[in-house]
Design a protein around this motif. Structure first.
Motif, PDB file in Angstrom:
ATOM      1  N   ARG A 115       0.841  -1.193   0.000  1.00 32.06           N
ATOM      2  CA  ARG A 115       0.000   0.000   0.000  1.00 32.06           C
ATOM      3  C   ARG A 115       0.876   1.243   0.000  1.00 32.06           C
ATOM      4  O   ARG A 115       1.999   1.239   0.515  1.00 32.06           O
ATOM      5  N   HIS A 116       0.331   2.304  -0.569  1.00 27.55           N
ATOM      6  CA  HIS A 116       1.012   3.587  -0.535  1.00 27.55           C
ATOM      7  C   HIS A 116       0.657   4.279   0.780  1.00 27.55           C
ATOM      8  O   HIS A 116      -0.503   4.251   1.221  1.00 27.55           O
ATOM      9  N   ASP A 142       6.389   8.872   0.412  1.00 22.55           N
ATOM     10  CA  ASP A 142       6.216   8.325  -0.941  1.00 22.55           C
ATOM     11  C   ASP A 142       6.821   6.932  -1.102  1.00 22.55           C
ATOM     12  O   ASP A 142       6.872   6.412  -2.219  1.00 22.55           O
ATOM     13  N   THR A 143       7.307   6.342  -0.020  1.00 20.30           N
ATOM     14  CA  THR A 143       7.867   4.991  -0.095  1.00 20.30           C
ATOM     15  C   THR A 143       6.772   3.967   0.175  1.00 20.30           C
ATOM     16  O   THR A 143       6.097   4.044   1.209  1.00 20.30           O
ATOM     17  N   PRO A 144       6.520   3.020  -0.730  1.00 17.37           N
ATOM     18  CA  PRO A 144       5.479   2.013  -0.507  1.00 17.37           C
ATOM     19  C   PRO A 144       5.732   1.238   0.782  1.00 17.37           C
ATOM     20  O   PRO A 144       6.880   1.040   1.189  1.00 17.37           O
TER      21      PRO A 144
END
Length: 462
Positions: A115-116, A142-144
């Motif tokens: 998930r983001h 912004d890192t999954p």
């Protein structure tokens, strides 16, 4: 494609080594990247398993910490761990189940998805409640993330959820491999270049020496042994071969000179003696036979000497030389005509080239009754054409005509064809000048043979 490839041995070997090195290092980079991804994946799942195990233990304890109770209370108000539009990841779920089983955690439901962070309700709630965390979120928002949830089977207890950032592939290892490839290429290729130069340099010198010896057949300028031991042995063997060839050629020249001297002396004596023969018919036949033997002997000696000319190359206007040969036949009343004749200057041996033209024109007159001569330039070649209107030569016999003592007429009489050395000598003279002699049948409008064309091609050096 092949025209862009190196032509020399040095270039081809270096290209092969470079391609093999880059291919091997490229495969190593791919394998290294895959191993790095697998290692990161294993570390991620192990960290998730550890966190989930710790969460279950915390829930069994009565003295859980206050901030953990607040997080669980938030999560109870949230939606289930897997959203309807999200996809579960069976591979990671299986890995996580195996790791938990190894630590004694069994009979649990497991759900894993990716998930983001901006789509995770829990993270958004935390950012809203904790301003300091929100200010630092630019580095990781912004890192999954990997969302893993677990709860005991057959219970209605809330899910224990762990969120872990998914590490992104690092290219530092690949960059190091690329740097290693460049250094290895410089060291390996540089060392091989030195070794190959020790081989190719004397090899190139030996090639030039072979070309020089093929032209001059002189022993001056032989190479000193150089390079690796194998190359030195090759140069020594070639020098011995040159010496043997030169000795054989000298013996041949001495032998032919002796033959010429020993035969011409009695032939001259016979010319004198036949004058005493009273029968004029017999005397004429004897004189013709002696003349035929003399011409044949001259052809043989000329053919033997053509490979070792003593006269130097001189700049000559080829058109003027051709016209002068044609005039000789015109003065004798022979049907020889000069067609298109360009002005082309070449370094040639005029005496030998005159001999070649006379032989070709004589053949045209002998078999075709006439001769048409022309001179033109075709790209980087001067082409002298001698054409006749004779019966031509069968395609199967075309190559055989260049062999000594081969001719179309089975007779050896000078009036019907001579000894069959004219074409052989003409081709040898053409090759002496770096050119070639070719024969081709002339065809009429109906495709029938109506003559023969001899093309004497000489290279034009700009």
């Amino acid at each position: 494609m092949t025209r862009f490839l190196p032509k020399s041995l040095f270039g081809q070997v270096m290209l092969a080594i470079a391609l093999a090195l880059f291919l091997a290092q490229g495969l190593s980079a791919i394998l290294l990247y895959r191993a790095q991804q697998q290692r990161q994946e294993a570390l991620l799942i192990n960290a998730v398993a550890f966190r989930l195990g710790s969460t279950l233990d915390d829930r069994r304890q009565e003295d859980r910490r206050r901030h953990r109770r607040r997080e669980l209370a938030i999560e109870r108000r949230m939606m289930p761990p897997i959203q309807p539009d999200e996809t579960r990841q069976p591979g990671r779920e299986a890995m996580l189940r195996n790791i938990l089983a190894d630590h004694g955690v069994t009979n649990v439901n497991i759900a894993v998805t990716e998930r983001h962070p901006r789509e995770d309700p829990f993270i958004l709630e935390q950012l809203r409640q904790r301003p300091r965390l929100a200010r630092r979120s630019d580095k990781w928002i912004d890192t999954p993330i990997l969302v893993a949830a677990i709860r005991p089977q057959g219970t209605a207890s809330p899910w224990a959820i762990v969120r872990m950032p998914i590490p992104q592939g690092s290219f530092w290892a690949i960059g190091g491999l690329l740097l290693n490839t460049v250094l290895l290429f410089i060291i390996l290729v540089g060392g091989l270049a030195i070794v190959l130069r020790r081989i190719t340099r004397p090899l190139a010198a030996l090639t030039q020496r072979v070309d020089s010896f093929a032209e001059t057949r002189a022993l001056e300028g032989q190479l000193e042994p150089q390079g690796p031991q194998d190359m030195q042995r090759l140069i020594l063997a070639h020098n011995r071969l040159e010496g043997r060839i030169a000795a054989l050629l000298n013996e041949k020249d001495v032998m032919l000179g002796a033959i010429g001297h020993d035969l011409k002396t009695p032939l001259a004596s016979l010319r004198v003696r036949i004058e005493s023969v009273e029968n004029s018919v017999e005397r004429e036949r004897m004189a013709t036979t002696i003349e035929d033997i003399t011409h044949t002997l001259d052809d043989i000696l000329s053919l033997a000497r053509v490979g070792r000319p003593t006269d130097p190359l001189e700049k000559t206007e080829l058109g003027a030389l051709t016209a002068s040969v044609v005039e000789e036949y015109e003065d004798m009343g022979e049907p020889v005509t000069l067609g298109e004749c360009e002005r082309i200057s070449l370094p040639i041996r005029a005496t030998w080239l005159r001999r070649a033209l006379r032989n070709l024109i004589s053949n045209a007159l002998r078999y075709g009754a006439d001769a048409e001569i022309s001179l033109c330039r075709e790209k980087d070649e001067a082409v002298i054409c001698i054409a006749d209107h004779g019966p031509g030569i069968a395609d199967a016999d075309m190559d055989a005509m260049f062999q000594p003592f081969q001719r179309g007429d089975p007779s050896r009489n000078r009036g019907t064809g001579g000894a069959g050395l004219g074409l052989t000598l003409a081709r040898a003279i053409a090759e002496q000048h770096g050119g070639q002699l070719a024969l081709e049948n002339r065809l009429d409008a109906d495709g029938q043979i109506c003559g023969l064309v001899a093309e004497l091609r000489l290279p034009i050096h700009n």
